[in-house]
Design a protein around this motif. Sequence first.
Motif, short mmCIF file in Angstrom:
data_model
loop_
_atom_site.label_atom_id
_atom_site.label_comp_id
_atom_site.label_asym_id
_atom_site.label_seq_id
_atom_site.Cartn_x
_atom_site.Cartn_y
_atom_site.Cartn_z
N LEU A 164 1.03 -1.36 -0.13
CA LEU A 164 -0.34 0.38 0.07
C LEU A 164 0.97 0.79 0.14
CD1 LEU A 164 -3.10 1.15 0.57
CD2 LEU A 164 -2.38 1.82 2.25
N THR A 165 0.78 2.32 -0.55
CA THR A 165 1.26 3.41 -0.90
C THR A 165 0.58 4.07 -1.34
OG1 THR A 165 3.55 4.41 -2.24
CG2 THR A 165 1.94 3.41 -3.19
N ASN A 166 1.04 6.05 -0.76
CA ASN A 166 0.41 6.74 -1.25
C ASN A 166 0.55 7.77 -2.79
OD1 ASN A 166 3.12 8.13 -0.27
ND2 ASN A 166 2.80 8.92 0.42
N ALA A 167 1.86 7.04 -3.32
CA ALA A 167 1.82 7.60 -4.52
C ALA A 167 2.56 6.09 -5.64
CB ALA A 167 3.41 8.68 -4.58
N ARG A 168 2.20 6.07 -6.65
CA ARG A 168 2.28 5.18 -7.60
C ARG A 168 3.91 4.48 -7.52
NH1 ARG A 168 0.77 6.14 -14.22
NH2 ARG A 168 1.88 4.16 -13.98
N SER A 169 4.68 6.51 -7.27
CA SER A 169 6.26 5.71 -7.48
C SER A 169 7.05 6.54 -6.85
CB SER A 169 6.62 5.43 -9.06
OG SER A 169 7.22 6.83 -9.44
N GLU A 170 8.64 6.31 -6.66
CA GLU A 170 9.02 7.58 -6.15
C GLU A 170 9.67 8.55 -7.21
OE1 GLU A 170 11.83 5.02 -2.87
OE2 GLU A 170 11.91 4.62 -4.32
N ARG A 171 9.55 8.08 -8.19
CA ARG A 171 9.71 8.97 -8.68
C ARG A 171 9.30 10.75 -8.98
NH1 ARG A 171 7.90 10.03 -15.25
NH2 ARG A 171 9.83 10.83 -15.90
N ASN A 172 9.92 11.43 -8.86
CA ASN A 172 9.72 12.54 -8.65
C ASN A 172 8.60 13.07 -7.51
OD1 ASN A 172 10.13 15.86 -9.12
ND2 ASN A 172 8.04 15.69 -10.86
N ARG A 173 9.16 12.38 -6.91
CA ARG A 173 8.37 12.59 -5.51
C ARG A 173 9.16 12.59 -4.01
NH1 ARG A 173 5.45 9.63 -9.08
NH2 ARG A 173 3.57 10.37 -9.54
N ILE A 174 8.79 12.96 -2.91
CA ILE A 174 9.27 13.11 -2.06
C ILE A 174 8.62 12.82 -0.89
CG2 ILE A 174 10.77 14.11 0.45
CD1 ILE A 174 12.23 15.63 -2.46
N GLY A 175 8.70 11.28 -0.16
CA GLY A 175 7.24 11.26 0.97
C GLY A 175 6.95 10.27 0.69
N ARG A 176 7.27 9.60 -0.17
CA ARG A 176 6.27 8.54 -0.62
C ARG A 176 6.41 7.05 0.55
NH1 ARG A 176 7.60 3.25 -4.55
NH2 ARG A 176 4.70 2.50 -4.90
N VAL A 177 6.09 6.52 0.97
CA VAL A 177 5.64 5.61 2.38
C VAL A 177 5.44 4.61 1.35
CG1 VAL A 177 5.21 7.30 4.02
CG2 VAL A 177 3.62 5.85 2.82
N LEU A 178 5.87 3.10 1.43
CA LEU A 178 5.70 1.82 1.29
C LEU A 178 5.16 1.05 1.93
CD1 LEU A 178 4.95 0.06 -1.73
CD2 LEU A 178 7.54 0.02 -1.45
N HIS A 179 4.02 0.37 2.56
CA HIS A 179 3.77 -0.86 3.96
C HIS A 179 3.46 -1.79 3.14
CE1 HIS A 179 3.31 2.63 6.43
NE2 HIS A 179 2.42 3.55 5.44
N GLU A 180 3.96 -3.22 3.88
CA GLU A 180 4.25 -4.72 3.05
C GLU A 180 3.12 -4.38 3.47
OE1 GLU A 180 5.87 -8.44 3.46
OE2 GLU A 180 7.29 -7.16 1.92
N LEU A 181 1.60 -5.25 3.01
CA LEU A 181 0.66 -5.75 3.93
C LEU A 181 0.63 -7.30 3.93
CD1 LEU A 181 -2.31 -3.24 2.43
CD2 LEU A 181 -1.34 -2.64 5.09
N GLY A 182 1.09 -7.77 2.91
CA GLY A 182 1.58 -9.16 2.91
C GLY A 182 2.54 -9.56 2.09
N SER A 183 2.37 -10.86 1.73
CA SER A 183 3.16 -11.39 1.39
C SER A 183 3.41 -13.01 1.15
CB SER A 183 4.77 -11.43 1.74
OG SER A 183 5.06 -11.87 2.56
#
Length: 192
Positions: A164-183
């Motif tokens: 789950l993330t707040n932005a589609r990628s890190e490209r041109n963004r600061i502050g993107r978070v990436l939560h792993e919800l399952g594996s």
Amino acid sequence: MNLAQGKRNGVRIIKMHLATMDKFIKPLISIACALFLAGCSSTEKIDYMVVSGSTDEGNDIFATLIEFDGRWSVPAGAMSCCRATAGAMVGVYEQKFPEKVAVEWLDKSENRIYYGEVAINEAGYKLANNLPAYSWVSTGEIEKNITPYLIIGMGETGEIKVWLTNARSERNRIGRVLHELGSGQAQWRENN
């Protein structure tokens, strides 16, 4: 008052106390059960989110199934990039935040069909509703209109990840978070 009358009065008093307690205990038990059941319902409907599939860069796959809770699915298709990045995306409206995802894909390099199911962490719904803002590198502008992105990753040796993330990628963004919800690990069969 004789001993028999005293016992009867004592029994009456105990019965009155039990009746009074019964009036309070039953509603308290009902409220406790309702709160417990509400707590067990880990997810609710989410107004809008984006769902996407991803794979490792250079790993050509063809996803044939991305299905949530056995109730709703999103179109799949060819993917060749990029891990934890939202590729081809689908907007999803008014769906219950999923508790599990089932996937199936063809890995062209191995000529294998991978398939599996992964439970999604129940904290995902709360995280999706509380994702932080991020800023654009080029302008410094803060993006406050945050869309939750649910990314289903399918790895080259059958790994399944849910992010789950707040932005589609890190490209041109600061502050993107990436939560792993399952594996999990997919099973496979030869593609005949």
